[in-house]
Design an enzyme around this catalytic site. Structure first.
Site, PDB file in Angstrom:
ATOM      1  N   GLY A  70       0.777  -1.455  -0.359  1.00  0.00           N
ATOM      2  CA  GLY A  70       0.117   0.043   0.173  1.00  0.00           C
ATOM      3  C   GLY A  70       0.612   1.282  -0.244  1.00  0.00           C
ATOM      4  CD  GLU A 148      -2.342  -6.464   3.234  1.00  0.00           C
ATOM      5  OE1 GLU A 148      -1.527  -5.144   3.303  1.00  0.00           O
ATOM      6  OE2 GLU A 148      -3.442  -6.334   3.325  1.00  0.00           O
TER       7      GLU A 148
END
Length: 275
Positions: A70, A148
């Site tokens: 991100g 993640e």
């Protein structure tokens, strides 16, 4: 807690607890540093970068790192690469949480390994899409939620870096997507079941599509169903349990009880929240 105070038009100072960020019997200490800036009117990216670089200070030689995905996590990966290049940081390896983070890390010369050979992670640094007062999270709007969660679930410490727009009173409270990764087979079957499961929260379930209007495909060749809530979830743990009961659901974006600390960057400064 920590606060960012502007000490002059050209300087800012961050005072924060030691980023060891563990609860326990040992007393916490505070550190201060000054960063010169052209103006106090820092952009959101400036603040994200400042917070990400502060999180990177927790990295020590010999660590196995979880590398997040991100815009905010990318600042942390960049800083790790710079410190390795300068020799200020050495003897570390990283486990990326997406293909794009893997590409970024390789371009910066960060040595990479896998959970298969390094199942224990010392520290993970990543962003979040929502953060509630208990430091529970919604993650995965970038599409990397499965990897993640696999990486960050086995991290001894998990530092989250986000901007203040991600703060919510209850998960789902932003009105933005809470992702659920599902297998491609009969994905609409699970979309209907998920929407019905959360109908009391005014849930609208949508298949995520890419820029061409085709179903978005994750790094693991799955689809994502995005859940949009009109009202926050009352119990994230109960919601996670019910989602997990559906066959064909691979993973969901509720990251509960995982973060050990959260660094929040906003227009008024940077704050560190610890469990």
């Amino acid at each position: 807690m920590a606060s960012l105070s502007f000490v002059s038009p050209s300087h800012l100072t961050l005072r924060t607890p030691s980023i060891a960020l563990r609860t326990g019997s040992s007393p916490r200490t505070s550190v201060s540093f000054s960063v010169k800036a052209q103006s106090v009117a820092l952009s959101q990216d400036d603040l994200k970068k400042l917070a990400a670089e502060k999180a990177v200070e927790a990295i020590k030689p010999g660590m196995v790192l979880g590398l997040g995905t991100g815009s905010t996590a990318a600042f942390a990966v960049d800083q790790i690469g710079k410190l390795l290049s300068s020799g200020e940081l050495y003897d570390i390896v990283g486990i990326p949480t997406s293909k794009r983070t893997e590409e970024q890390a390789r371009s910066l010369g960060i040595p990479l390994v896998a959970l298969d050979t390094h199942p224990r992670i010392d520290l993970a640094i990543d962003g979040a899409d929502e953060v509630d007062p208990n430091l529970d999270l919604v993650k995965g709007r970038g599409g990397a939620l499965l990897r993640e969660k696999m990486v960050e679930a086995v991290a001894e410490k998990f530092i989250v870096v986000a901007d203040d727009t991600k703060l919510v009173k209850g998960l789902g409270g932003s009105g933005l997507a809470m992702p659920v990764e599902v297998v491609q087979f009969c994905w609409n079957f699970n979309l209907i079941r998920l929407q019905d499961l959360f109908k009391e929260f005014g849930c609208d379930a949508k298949l995520r599509v890419d820029g061409d209007g085709k179903p978005y495909v994750t790094d693991n060749s799955n689809y994502i169903i995005d859940l949009y809530f009109k009202n926050p979830l009352k119990d994230g743990f109960a919601a996670a349990k019910e989602i997990g009961k559906f066959q064909g659901v691979v993973e969901h974006g509720l990251f509960l009880g995982m973060a050990t600390s959260v660094i929040i960057a906003g227009k008024n400064g940077v704050e560190v929240m610890n469990k």
